[in-house]
Write a protein that holds these residues in place. Structure first.
Motif, PDB file in Angstrom:
ATOM      1  N   LEU A  89      65.435 109.226 -16.779  1.00 27.25           N
ATOM      2  CA  LEU A  89      66.648 108.474 -16.458  1.00 27.25           C
ATOM      3  C   LEU A  89      66.359 107.084 -15.921  1.00 27.25           C
ATOM      4  O   LEU A  89      67.238 106.231 -15.901  1.00 27.25           O
ATOM      5  CB  LEU A  89      67.488 109.260 -15.449  1.00 27.25           C
ATOM      6  N   ASN A  90      65.146 106.837 -15.442  1.00 30.68           N
ATOM      7  CA  ASN A  90      64.810 105.527 -14.893  1.00 30.68           C
ATOM      8  C   ASN A  90      64.406 104.526 -15.970  1.00 30.68           C
ATOM      9  O   ASN A  90      64.295 103.345 -15.703  1.00 30.68           O
ATOM     10  CB  ASN A  90      63.694 105.650 -13.862  1.00 30.68           C
ATOM     11  N   LYS A  91      64.169 104.992 -17.182  1.00 29.44           N
ATOM     12  CA  LYS A  91      63.825 104.096 -18.280  1.00 29.44           C
ATOM     13  C   LYS A  91      65.115 103.663 -18.968  1.00 29.44           C
ATOM     14  O   LYS A  91      65.819 104.466 -19.564  1.00 29.44           O
ATOM     15  CB  LYS A  91      62.932 104.805 -19.303  1.00 29.44           C
ATOM     16  N   ILE A 106      79.068  94.899  -3.875  1.00 30.94           N
ATOM     17  CA  ILE A 106      77.768  94.428  -4.360  1.00 30.94           C
ATOM     18  C   ILE A 106      76.625  95.047  -3.556  1.00 30.94           C
ATOM     19  O   ILE A 106      75.610  95.448  -4.124  1.00 30.94           O
ATOM     20  CB  ILE A 106      77.715  92.889  -4.350  1.00 30.94           C
ATOM     21  N   LYS A 107      76.787  95.149  -2.255  1.00 29.01           N
ATOM     22  CA  LYS A 107      75.745  95.776  -1.430  1.00 29.01           C
ATOM     23  C   LYS A 107      75.568  97.244  -1.794  1.00 29.01           C
ATOM     24  O   LYS A 107      74.448  97.752  -1.831  1.00 29.01           O
ATOM     25  CB  LYS A 107      76.067  95.623   0.049  1.00 29.01           C
ATOM     26  N   GLU A 108      76.645  97.944  -2.062  1.00 33.25           N
ATOM     27  CA  GLU A 108      76.561  99.358  -2.438  1.00 33.25           C
ATOM     28  C   GLU A 108      75.881  99.528  -3.798  1.00 33.25           C
ATOM     29  O   GLU A 108      75.049 100.424  -3.971  1.00 33.25           O
ATOM     30  CB  GLU A 108      77.958  99.984  -2.460  1.00 33.25           C
ATOM     31  N   ILE A 109      76.187  98.673  -4.743  1.00 31.87           N
ATOM     32  CA  ILE A 109      75.524  98.722  -6.047  1.00 31.87           C
ATOM     33  C   ILE A 109      74.036  98.470  -5.877  1.00 31.87           C
ATOM     34  O   ILE A 109      73.202  99.169  -6.469  1.00 31.87           O
ATOM     35  CB  ILE A 109      76.160  97.703  -7.016  1.00 31.87           C
ATOM     36  N   SER A 110      73.678  97.499  -5.070  1.00 37.35           N
ATOM     37  CA  SER A 110      72.271  97.186  -4.819  1.00 37.35           C
ATOM     38  C   SER A 110      71.557  98.372  -4.182  1.00 37.35           C
ATOM     39  O   SER A 110      70.432  98.727  -4.571  1.00 37.35           O
ATOM     40  CB  SER A 110      72.169  95.956  -3.919  1.00 37.35           C
ATOM     41  N   LEU A 111      72.187  99.004  -3.205  1.00 39.43           N
ATOM     42  CA  LEU A 111      71.600 100.152  -2.518  1.00 39.43           C
ATOM     43  C   LEU A 111      71.386 101.324  -3.473  1.00 39.43           C
ATOM     44  O   LEU A 111      70.310 101.931  -3.508  1.00 39.43           O
ATOM     45  CB  LEU A 111      72.497 100.574  -1.351  1.00 39.43           C
ATOM     46  N   SER A 129      68.565 100.428  -6.051  1.00 43.63           N
ATOM     47  CA  SER A 129      67.210 100.433  -5.493  1.00 43.63           C
ATOM     48  C   SER A 129      66.767 101.834  -5.091  1.00 43.63           C
ATOM     49  O   SER A 129      65.608 102.201  -5.283  1.00 43.63           O
ATOM     50  CB  SER A 129      67.102  99.475  -4.310  1.00 43.63           C
ATOM     51  N   SER A 130      67.658 102.642  -4.569  1.00 48.02           N
ATOM     52  CA  SER A 130      67.278 104.000  -4.172  1.00 48.02           C
ATOM     53  C   SER A 130      66.991 104.892  -5.378  1.00 48.02           C
ATOM     54  O   SER A 130      66.279 105.882  -5.256  1.00 48.02           O
ATOM     55  CB  SER A 130      68.346 104.626  -3.284  1.00 48.02           C
ATOM     56  N   LYS A 152      65.630 103.546  -8.162  1.00 45.27           N
ATOM     57  CA  LYS A 152      64.614 102.782  -8.907  1.00 45.27           C
ATOM     58  C   LYS A 152      65.138 102.283 -10.257  1.00 45.27           C
ATOM     59  O   LYS A 152      64.464 102.367 -11.270  1.00 45.27           O
ATOM     60  CB  LYS A 152      63.355 103.614  -9.086  1.00 45.27           C
ATOM     61  N   ILE A 153      66.353 101.760 -10.238  1.00 46.25           N
ATOM     62  CA  ILE A 153      66.981 101.191 -11.423  1.00 46.25           C
ATOM     63  C   ILE A 153      67.123  99.698 -11.209  1.00 46.25           C
ATOM     64  O   ILE A 153      67.609  99.257 -10.165  1.00 46.25           O
ATOM     65  CB  ILE A 153      68.370 101.808 -11.673  1.00 46.25           C
ATOM     66  N   GLU A 154      66.707  98.915 -12.180  1.00 48.11           N
ATOM     67  CA  GLU A 154      66.882  97.471 -12.087  1.00 48.11           C
ATOM     68  C   GLU A 154      68.270  97.126 -12.619  1.00 48.11           C
ATOM     69  O   GLU A 154      68.522  97.153 -13.814  1.00 48.11           O
ATOM     70  CB  GLU A 154      65.809  96.731 -12.874  1.00 48.11           C
ATOM     71  N   ALA A 155      69.180  96.839 -11.711  1.00 48.23           N
ATOM     72  CA  ALA A 155      70.559  96.525 -12.075  1.00 48.23           C
ATOM     73  C   ALA A 155      70.725  95.029 -12.260  1.00 48.23           C
ATOM     74  O   ALA A 155      70.066  94.226 -11.598  1.00 48.23           O
ATOM     75  CB  ALA A 155      71.514  97.024 -10.999  1.00 48.23           C
ATOM     76  N   TYR A 156      71.621  94.674 -13.165  1.00 46.16           N
ATOM     77  CA  TYR A 156      71.935  93.276 -13.448  1.00 46.16           C
ATOM     78  C   TYR A 156      73.452  93.120 -13.378  1.00 46.16           C
ATOM     79  O   TYR A 156      74.160  93.414 -14.337  1.00 46.16           O
ATOM     80  CB  TYR A 156      71.408  92.899 -14.838  1.00 46.16           C
ATOM     81  N   PRO A 157      73.981  92.703 -12.213  1.00 44.17           N
ATOM     82  CA  PRO A 157      75.434  92.565 -12.090  1.00 44.17           C
ATOM     83  C   PRO A 157      75.966  91.347 -12.839  1.00 44.17           C
ATOM     84  O   PRO A 157      75.344  90.286 -12.861  1.00 44.17           O
ATOM     85  CB  PRO A 157      75.653  92.422 -10.592  1.00 44.17           C
ATOM     86  N   ILE A 158      77.129  91.545 -13.436  1.00 39.70           N
ATOM     87  CA  ILE A 158      77.835  90.481 -14.147  1.00 39.70           C
ATOM     88  C   ILE A 158      79.220  90.400 -13.517  1.00 39.70           C
ATOM     89  O   ILE A 158      80.083  91.233 -13.781  1.00 39.70           O
ATOM     90  CB  ILE A 158      77.932  90.791 -15.649  1.00 39.70           C
ATOM     91  N   VAL A 159      79.414  89.422 -12.641  1.00 38.94           N
ATOM     92  CA  VAL A 159      80.677  89.275 -11.915  1.00 38.94           C
ATOM     93  C   VAL A 159      81.557  88.279 -12.662  1.00 38.94           C
ATOM     94  O   VAL A 159      81.130  87.171 -12.983  1.00 38.94           O
ATOM     95  CB  VAL A 159      80.431  88.796 -10.459  1.00 38.94           C
TER      96      VAL A 159
END
Length: 82
Positions: free
Chosen positions: A3-5, A28-33, A36-37, A39-46
């Motif tokens: 799931l991390n790939k 945004i802080k919740e998405i980041s948390l 990171s917990s 181990k997914i590299e997220a890319y937000p588009i606001v």
């Protein structure tokens, strides 16, 4: 299945906003948390859909702090709706 790939290594998260200056920081802080917990590299588009408040500036500042590896933020000149 790992799931991390993720495809291209990032998970794009589209965040439409309209007058959300009071809520966008917590989101945004919740998405980041969560990213990171897990181990997914997220890319937000606001997408600021013509807000009358300070949504764009608040989102920009918190995105700079939370997503150093990249993000996108767009600001519409008026509210187009979703």
């Amino acid at each position: 299945m790992n799931l991390n790939k993720l495809r291209n290594g990032k998970l794009g998260i589209i965040i439409p906003c309209f007058n959300e200056s009071r809520n966008i920081e917590a989101l945004i802080k919740e998405i980041s948390l969560i990213a990171s917990s897990n181990k997914i590299e997220a890319y937000p588009i606001v997408i600021d859909d013509g807000s009358y408040d300070n949504t764009y500036n608040v989102a920009l500042e918190i995105l700079k702090d939370e997503f150093e590896r990249g993000f996108t933020i767009q600001r519409f000149i008026r509210n187009f709706g979703k």
